[in-house]
Scaffold this motif. Structure first.
Motif, PDB file in Angstrom:
ATOM      1  N   ALA A 112       0.832  -1.214   0.000  1.00  0.00           N
ATOM      2  CA  ALA A 112       0.000   0.000   0.000  1.00  0.00           C
ATOM      3  C   ALA A 112       0.867   1.266   0.000  1.00  0.00           C
ATOM      4  O   ALA A 112       0.337   2.367  -0.073  1.00  0.00           O
ATOM      5  CB  ALA A 112      -0.928  -0.010   1.208  1.00  0.00           C
ATOM      6  N   ASP A 113       2.173   1.085   0.088  1.00  0.00           N
ATOM      7  CA  ASP A 113       3.137   2.192   0.040  1.00  0.00           C
ATOM      8  C   ASP A 113       2.869   3.240   1.129  1.00  0.00           C
ATOM      9  O   ASP A 113       2.801   4.436   0.852  1.00  0.00           O
ATOM     10  CB  ASP A 113       3.125   2.836  -1.356  1.00  0.00           C
ATOM     11  N   ILE A 114       2.731   2.766   2.373  1.00  0.00           N
ATOM     12  CA  ILE A 114       2.430   3.694   3.468  1.00  0.00           C
ATOM     13  C   ILE A 114       3.532   3.744   4.528  1.00  0.00           C
ATOM     14  O   ILE A 114       3.353   4.384   5.564  1.00  0.00           O
ATOM     15  CB  ILE A 114       1.076   3.360   4.135  1.00  0.00           C
ATOM     16  N   LEU A 115       4.673   3.110   4.283  1.00  0.00           N
ATOM     17  CA  LEU A 115       5.720   3.084   5.306  1.00  0.00           C
ATOM     18  C   LEU A 115       6.807   4.149   5.124  1.00  0.00           C
ATOM     19  O   LEU A 115       7.618   4.356   6.023  1.00  0.00           O
ATOM     20  CB  LEU A 115       6.371   1.696   5.362  1.00  0.00           C
ATOM     21  N   LYS A 116       6.815   4.802   3.987  1.00  0.00           N
ATOM     22  CA  LYS A 116       7.848   5.808   3.705  1.00  0.00           C
ATOM     23  C   LYS A 116       7.858   6.880   4.799  1.00  0.00           C
ATOM     24  O   LYS A 116       6.833   7.466   5.123  1.00  0.00           O
ATOM     25  CB  LYS A 116       7.567   6.454   2.341  1.00  0.00           C
ATOM     26  N   GLY A 117       9.039   7.071   5.398  1.00  0.00           N
ATOM     27  CA  GLY A 117       9.185   8.096   6.421  1.00  0.00           C
ATOM     28  C   GLY A 117       8.693   7.702   7.803  1.00  0.00           C
ATOM     29  O   GLY A 117       8.742   8.506   8.732  1.00  0.00           O
ATOM     30  N   LYS A 118       8.222   6.470   7.967  1.00  0.00           N
ATOM     31  CA  LYS A 118       7.728   6.003   9.267  1.00  0.00           C
ATOM     32  C   LYS A 118       8.770   5.078   9.904  1.00  0.00           C
ATOM     33  O   LYS A 118       9.566   4.454   9.203  1.00  0.00           O
ATOM     34  CB  LYS A 118       6.419   5.220   9.104  1.00  0.00           C
ATOM     35  N   ALA A 119       8.721   4.962  11.198  1.00  0.00           N
ATOM     36  CA  ALA A 119       9.521   3.962  11.903  1.00  0.00           C
ATOM     37  C   ALA A 119       8.675   2.697  11.969  1.00  0.00           C
ATOM     38  O   ALA A 119       7.453   2.776  12.099  1.00  0.00           O
ATOM     39  CB  ALA A 119       9.866   4.443  13.305  1.00  0.00           C
ATOM     40  N   ALA A 120       9.312   1.533  11.842  1.00  0.00           N
ATOM     41  CA  ALA A 120       8.560   0.274  11.852  1.00  0.00           C
ATOM     42  C   ALA A 120       9.460  -0.889  12.244  1.00  0.00           C
ATOM     43  O   ALA A 120      10.679  -0.821  12.120  1.00  0.00           O
ATOM     44  CB  ALA A 120       7.957   0.007  10.473  1.00  0.00           C
ATOM     45  N   THR A 121       8.805  -1.954  12.691  1.00  0.00           N
ATOM     46  CA  THR A 121       9.489  -3.219  12.924  1.00  0.00           C
ATOM     47  C   THR A 121       8.669  -4.313  12.261  1.00  0.00           C
ATOM     48  O   THR A 121       7.590  -4.046  11.718  1.00  0.00           O
ATOM     49  CB  THR A 121       9.724  -3.492  14.427  1.00  0.00           C
ATOM     50  N   ASP A 139      14.553  -2.769  15.590  1.00  0.00           N
ATOM     51  CA  ASP A 139      14.395  -4.102  16.171  1.00  0.00           C
ATOM     52  C   ASP A 139      13.898  -3.947  17.611  1.00  0.00           C
ATOM     53  O   ASP A 139      14.667  -4.028  18.557  1.00  0.00           O
ATOM     54  CB  ASP A 139      15.731  -4.863  16.116  1.00  0.00           C
ATOM     55  N   GLU A 140      12.600  -3.658  17.748  1.00  0.00           N
ATOM     56  CA  GLU A 140      11.976  -3.433  19.052  1.00  0.00           C
ATOM     57  C   GLU A 140      10.658  -4.196  19.109  1.00  0.00           C
ATOM     58  O   GLU A 140      10.073  -4.487  18.066  1.00  0.00           O
ATOM     59  CB  GLU A 140      11.706  -1.933  19.255  1.00  0.00           C
ATOM     60  N   GLU A 141      10.160  -4.486  20.322  1.00  0.00           N
ATOM     61  CA  GLU A 141       8.935  -5.290  20.451  1.00  0.00           C
ATOM     62  C   GLU A 141       7.721  -4.607  19.849  1.00  0.00           C
ATOM     63  O   GLU A 141       6.824  -5.270  19.319  1.00  0.00           O
ATOM     64  CB  GLU A 141       8.670  -5.686  21.901  1.00  0.00           C
ATOM     65  N   VAL A 142       7.675  -3.290  19.918  1.00  0.00           N
ATOM     66  CA  VAL A 142       6.578  -2.544  19.293  1.00  0.00           C
ATOM     67  C   VAL A 142       7.108  -1.165  18.902  1.00  0.00           C
ATOM     68  O   VAL A 142       7.904  -0.578  19.633  1.00  0.00           O
ATOM     69  CB  VAL A 142       5.334  -2.442  20.218  1.00  0.00           C
ATOM     70  N   VAL A 143       6.699  -0.711  17.734  1.00  0.00           N
ATOM     71  CA  VAL A 143       7.084   0.616  17.261  1.00  0.00           C
ATOM     72  C   VAL A 143       5.807   1.363  16.891  1.00  0.00           C
ATOM     73  O   VAL A 143       4.995   0.865  16.106  1.00  0.00           O
ATOM     74  CB  VAL A 143       8.039   0.539  16.043  1.00  0.00           C
ATOM     75  N   LYS A 155       5.752 -13.278  20.538  1.00  0.00           N
ATOM     76  CA  LYS A 155       6.179 -12.891  21.881  1.00  0.00           C
ATOM     77  C   LYS A 155       5.983 -11.393  22.141  1.00  0.00           C
ATOM     78  O   LYS A 155       5.945 -10.947  23.282  1.00  0.00           O
ATOM     79  CB  LYS A 155       7.614 -13.330  22.169  1.00  0.00           C
ATOM     80  N   ASP A 156       5.811 -10.614  21.075  1.00  0.00           N
ATOM     81  CA  ASP A 156       5.597  -9.169  21.205  1.00  0.00           C
ATOM     82  C   ASP A 156       4.114  -8.794  21.318  1.00  0.00           C
ATOM     83  O   ASP A 156       3.773  -7.613  21.443  1.00  0.00           O
ATOM     84  CB  ASP A 156       6.192  -8.425  20.002  1.00  0.00           C
ATOM     85  N   GLU A 157       3.232  -9.805  21.263  1.00  0.00           N
ATOM     86  CA  GLU A 157       1.790  -9.515  21.268  1.00  0.00           C
ATOM     87  C   GLU A 157       1.325  -8.651  22.442  1.00  0.00           C
ATOM     88  O   GLU A 157       0.514  -7.743  22.224  1.00  0.00           O
ATOM     89  CB  GLU A 157       0.974 -10.811  21.231  1.00  0.00           C
ATOM     90  N   PRO A 158       1.791  -8.875  23.685  1.00  0.00           N
ATOM     91  CA  PRO A 158       1.298  -8.014  24.779  1.00  0.00           C
ATOM     92  C   PRO A 158       1.557  -6.525  24.512  1.00  0.00           C
ATOM     93  O   PRO A 158       0.665  -5.695  24.714  1.00  0.00           O
ATOM     94  CB  PRO A 158       2.069  -8.521  26.004  1.00  0.00           C
TER      95      PRO A 158
END
Length: 169
Positions: A112-121, A139-143, A155-158
């Motif tokens: 969908a080309d929506i990640l440009k300029g965003k932080a993500a894992t 590389d973090e449990e949630v971003v 394991k990152d679900e909580p």
């Protein structure tokens, strides 16, 4: 009460669908499953859960939802090649809706080309794809990056669920 779309096809990671879906419903929000076809049965890859698509992708309208959740596993690979799913996610993003993806979920965000300029894992196997899509990979449990929430593995679900609920409330 928020109305949350869960984008689903078969072979999703069982817990990455079940746990956020149940947590969102328990918090009093409405959870609606959008699949490739209305009435399609979507089975988890581990076989512990299955769901029926309540809305088909071609009939999904982003303005009818407050948030989108994309569970991982192999489901995102099937979803990302569907033009209606990609349109739905693009429109939800344009409307500033919350879009959350765990594990392979960000594959749909890439299409969908929506990640440009965003932080993500994401799941490490698609890390390079996330970077190439213009995201600042972490590389973090949630971003949490504006309206986008991403996590890596079951394991990152909580943390994933905690951040989704924080944005919905």
């Amino acid at each position: 009460m928020a109305k949350v779309a869960f984008l689903l096809a078969s072979n999703f990671e069982d817990s990455e669908m079940k746990n956020p879906y149940e947590a969102i419903k328990e918090a009093g929000h409405q959870a609606v499953i959008i699949g490739l076809e209305k009435g399609a049965e979507c089975k988890g890859k581990k076989g512990t859960v299955s769901y029926t698509a309540e809305i088909g992708a071609k009939d999904a309208k982003a303005d009818e939802f407050d948030a989108v959740v994309i569970p991982g596993g192999s489901s995102p690979e099937a979803l990302r090649v569907n033009d209606d799913i990609v349109r739905f996610v693009k429109e939800a993003n344009e409307q500033g809706k919350l879009i959350a993806g765990i594990c392979h979920g960000p594959q749909v965000m890439i299409s969908a080309d929506i990640l440009k300029g965003k932080a993500a894992t994401c799941y490490i196997g698609i890390r390079d794809d996330v970077k190439l899509a213009g995201a600042d990979y972490r590389d973090e449990e949630v971003v949490v990056s504006e309206n986008i929430i991403t996590s890596r593995t079951p394991k990152d679900e909580p943390a994933f669920i905690r951040e989704i609920l924080a944005k919905l409330n």
